[in-house]
Design a protein around this motif. Structure first.
Motif, PDB file in Angstrom:
ATOM      1  N   GLU A 165       0.836  -1.208   0.000  1.00  0.00           N
ATOM      2  CA  GLU A 165       0.000   0.000   0.000  1.00  0.00           C
ATOM      3  C   GLU A 165       0.863   1.247   0.000  1.00  0.00           C
ATOM      4  N   ALA A 166       1.943   1.225   0.795  1.00  0.00           N
ATOM      5  CA  ALA A 166       2.857   2.375   0.842  1.00  0.00           C
ATOM      6  C   ALA A 166       3.570   2.550  -0.496  1.00  0.00           C
ATOM      7  N   SER A 167       3.878   1.428  -1.149  1.00  0.00           N
ATOM      8  CA  SER A 167       4.568   1.492  -2.441  1.00  0.00           C
ATOM      9  C   SER A 167       3.667   2.048  -3.546  1.00  0.00           C
ATOM     10  N   MET A 168       2.322   1.949  -3.348  1.00  0.00           N
ATOM     11  CA  MET A 168       1.386   2.365  -4.380  1.00  0.00           C
ATOM     12  C   MET A 168       0.874   3.796  -4.195  1.00  0.00           C
ATOM     13  N   ILE A 169       1.304   4.472  -3.128  1.00  0.00           N
ATOM     14  CA  ILE A 169       0.764   5.802  -2.826  1.00  0.00           C
ATOM     15  C   ILE A 169       0.952   6.777  -3.980  1.00  0.00           C
ATOM     16  N   ARG A 170       2.147   6.861  -4.526  1.00  0.00           N
ATOM     17  CA  ARG A 170       2.415   7.810  -5.607  1.00  0.00           C
ATOM     18  C   ARG A 170       1.601   7.468  -6.853  1.00  0.00           C
ATOM     19  N   ASP A 171       1.411   6.181  -7.115  1.00  0.00           N
ATOM     20  CA  ASP A 171       0.629   5.760  -8.283  1.00  0.00           C
ATOM     21  C   ASP A 171      -0.841   6.162  -8.122  1.00  0.00           C
ATOM     22  N   LYS A 172      -1.388   5.964  -6.907  1.00  0.00           N
ATOM     23  CA  LYS A 172      -2.766   6.356  -6.644  1.00  0.00           C
ATOM     24  C   LYS A 172      -2.930   7.867  -6.746  1.00  0.00           C
ATOM     25  N   GLU A 173      -1.922   8.606  -6.299  1.00  0.00           N
ATOM     26  CA  GLU A 173      -1.965  10.070  -6.381  1.00  0.00           C
ATOM     27  C   GLU A 173      -2.028  10.526  -7.840  1.00  0.00           C
ATOM     28  N   LYS A 174      -1.260   9.832  -8.689  1.00  0.00           N
ATOM     29  CA  LYS A 174      -1.288  10.170 -10.123  1.00  0.00           C
ATOM     30  C   LYS A 174      -2.681   9.957 -10.715  1.00  0.00           C
ATOM     31  N   VAL A 175      -3.324   8.825 -10.335  1.00  0.00           N
ATOM     32  CA  VAL A 175      -4.674   8.530 -10.827  1.00  0.00           C
ATOM     33  C   VAL A 175      -5.666   9.570 -10.315  1.00  0.00           C
ATOM     34  N   ASN A 176      -5.574   9.902  -9.019  1.00  0.00           N
ATOM     35  CA  ASN A 176      -6.484  10.886  -8.433  1.00  0.00           C
ATOM     36  C   ASN A 176      -6.318  12.264  -9.068  1.00  0.00           C
ATOM     37  N   LYS A 177      -5.072  12.656  -9.311  1.00  0.00           N
ATOM     38  CA  LYS A 177      -4.821  13.963  -9.935  1.00  0.00           C
ATOM     39  C   LYS A 177      -5.382  13.991 -11.361  1.00  0.00           C
ATOM     40  N   ALA A 178      -5.249  12.883 -12.069  1.00  0.00           N
ATOM     41  CA  ALA A 178      -5.799  12.805 -13.432  1.00  0.00           C
ATOM     42  C   ALA A 178      -7.318  12.894 -13.398  1.00  0.00           C
ATOM     43  N   LYS A 179      -7.934  12.214 -12.426  1.00  0.00           N
ATOM     44  CA  LYS A 179      -9.390  12.278 -12.283  1.00  0.00           C
ATOM     45  C   LYS A 179      -9.849  13.679 -11.897  1.00  0.00           C
ATOM     46  N   GLN A 180      -9.079  14.331 -11.019  1.00  0.00           N
ATOM     47  CA  GLN A 180      -9.434  15.690 -10.602  1.00  0.00           C
ATOM     48  C   GLN A 180      -9.329  16.670 -11.767  1.00  0.00           C
ATOM     49  N   ALA A 181      -8.289  16.510 -12.572  1.00  0.00           N
ATOM     50  CA  ALA A 181      -8.121  17.372 -13.743  1.00  0.00           C
ATOM     51  C   ALA A 181      -9.289  17.176 -14.714  1.00  0.00           C
ATOM     52  N   GLN A 182      -9.706  15.932 -14.888  1.00  0.00           N
ATOM     53  CA  GLN A 182     -10.845  15.649 -15.768  1.00  0.00           C
ATOM     54  C   GLN A 182     -12.127  16.243 -15.197  1.00  0.00           C
ATOM     55  N   GLN A 183     -12.294  16.162 -13.880  1.00  0.00           N
ATOM     56  CA  GLN A 183     -13.500  16.696 -13.258  1.00  0.00           C
ATOM     57  C   GLN A 183     -13.616  18.204 -13.476  1.00  0.00           C
TER      58      GLN A 183
END
Length: 507
Positions: free
Chosen positions: A23-41
């Motif tokens: 989970e700790a290793s995936m934090i940056r990857d999840k942040e990238k997905v969330n930022k992409a979703k936020q930009a789309q929103q």
């Protein structure tokens, strides 16, 4: 959109927290997905707001600028300073427009304008073929306006009407049947003496005589022995007496007509008196309603391009929404939408184009001020109109035609157009069609531009990017689980071996 659902091996060796490490290793990857979703929103919100502006702009256009709207402010009727009353509205009514003078008329209508019309007595209970007896060839027919209407044994009053309306549709001829009078009615839609119907009765002299008697017309015999006649419509005939006793005879092809900037509508024969008084209430009311709606639109658009974006209100992630109530989400998103169109080029240009058209010329500003129209003195109300109802009313009384020409006069030369004709062009240019400036950027619902626009293309590209990021993240997560599961298996083997040696030494 893809979801994060890799196949996991979740056993724990007791030597380390594999779930926590991954989970700790995936934090940056999840942040990238969330930022992409936020930009789309944010883009989705921009499109939503833009489409709302398009809708409100079109509503303003349809309500006040469209030619067929009853609230149209580019029509001369909107600038009338007179109110005309009729002693009998069942006979005649009238409405003034810009430039209309006061009237005091006695209308005596002796004849209404009528279309060319022929009636044929039919009995719906008897077979039509008996009422249109067959000729030597075994069939009977009518020829109406050069179109042959065949009659057969299967015809009824209903099918005859349908045949005429179908075959004569291009000739401005219509037919109907009255159950009350038992008459087949054939008429033109156009009224007046220029309205005519050429009628030919083929193979049935008795029917021709009946039609002649019922309609007061005379048939002639053509070279083929058929009975032919032409029926004409009638013009409106009326005598109009003014307050000085002078009589003017009116002969018109229609019952609605315009004389001296007054529209008359004659409804029946008879006598009625038309009188007028100075009255600007309706014109002032209509203009005030327009100004209020126009200012609301300008206030909305100017607010969009000037509102600053508040800090600390990005679009919520799915995880954040799960921890909030519906009301909390709505309040957050309302704040998050603020300022996302600050200094938007197209919205700002829309306001500036309108302001320039209205108040860009110093001489024009002075003229408009005399008509009760000025730009708002409040700097935060850019593009809005300040309306003085008293000044507008006075200007209408002094010279309503001048007011009309200044505000709504049409010209093929843009610079010579009235203020609201210019507004009409600008609103249409930005939001009037699927190819306008706003719709090219955000699209118009239920049109070809709904998906073919700048924002929709951005959203689609962002969607593809989000899918790629999620796929990449899922692949990484699967690799980490495989890696740490293998490590855990080795540690479990090592632990088992150590336990075996410890037990062996103890024994």
């Amino acid at each position: 959109m893809s979801s994060i659902s890799p196949i996991r091996v979740t056993g724990l060796s007791g030597n380390f927290d594999m779930e926590g490490i991954i989970e700790a290793s995936m934090i940056r990857d999840k942040e990238k997905v969330n930022k992409a979703k936020q930009a789309q929103q944010i883009v989705k919100w921009k499109q939503e707001i833009y489409r709302d502006v398009i809708k409100e702009s079109k509503n303003l256009y349809d309500k006040y600028l469209a030619p067929d709207s009853p609230n149209n402010i580019t029509n001369k009727k909107a600038y009338s300073a007179t109110k005309i009353t009729s002693s009998d509205e069942s006979i005649v009514v009238a409405k003034g427009s810009a430039g209309a003078e006061k009237i005091n008329y006695q209308f005596a209508v002796s004849q209404m304008a009528e279309p060319a019309k022929v009636t044929i007595k039919l009995n719906s209970s008897d077979p039509i073929v008996q009422q249109f007896p067959p000729n030597a060839s075994g069939a009977s027919s009518l020829n109406i306006g050069g179109v042959n209407i065949p009659i057969s044994g299967q015809d009824t009053t209903s099918t005859i009407v349908s045949k005429i309306n179908s075959l004569c549709a291009d000739n401005d001829i219509k037919a109907s049947y009255s159950e009350m009078t038992g008459e087949l009615i054939i008429s033109r839609k156009k009224t007046g003496s220029s309205s005519d119907i050429d009628l030919k009765v083929i193979g049935n002299n008795n029917l021709a005589q009946q039609i002649a008697n019922d309609n007061g017309i005379t048939f002639a015999t053509d070279a083929s022995g058929n009975q032919v006649a032409t029926v004409y419509g009638k013009n409106l005939e009326a005598d109009v007496t003014d307050e000085h006793g002078r009589v003017t005879h009116i002969n018109k092809e229609e019952n609605s007509f315009n004389i001296d900037n007054i529209e008359y509508n004659v409804n029946s024969k008879g006598t009625a008196k038309l009188t007028s008084v100075t009255d600007t209430e309706e014109a002032v009311k209509k203009m005030k309603a327009f100004v209020d709606d126009y200012n609301k639109l300008m206030d909305k658009v100017y607010g969009l391009v000037t509102t600053k974006k508040p800090k600390g209100y990005p679009p919520l992630t799915d995880e954040q929404k799960e921890e909030m109530t519906t009301e909390e989400i709505e309040k957050w998103e309302k704040k998050a939408k603020e300022g996302i169109l600050r200094n938007d080029d197209e919205l700002r240009a829309f306001i500036e184009d309108i302001q320039s058209a209205f108040f860009g010329d110093g001489k024009n500003i002075v003229t408009l001020r005399k008509l009760g129209i000025n730009e708002s003195e409040n700097y935060n109300k850019k593009g809005q109109i300040s309306f003085n109802a008293d000044a507008f009313s006075k200007a209408l009384i002094d010279d309503s035609d001048k007011v009309y020409k200044t505000l709504a006069g049409y010209s093929s030369n843009y610079d010579d157009k009235g203020m609201f004709e210019k507004l009409k062009d600008i609103v249409y240019e930005y939001s009037g069609s699927s190819t306008s400036k706003f719709t090219k950027k955000a699209g118009m619902e239920n049109s070809s531009s709904a998906s073919q626009n700048v924002y929709s293309k951005q959203i689609a590209e962002q969607e593809r990017n989000i899918s790629r990021l999620i796929e990449k993240m899922n692949d990484k997560e699967k690799r980490l689980y495989a890696k740490y599961s293998a490590l855990e298996s080795l540690l479990n083997q090592y632990s088992s071996q150590m336990n075996y040696f410890s037990q062996a030494q103890g024994n």
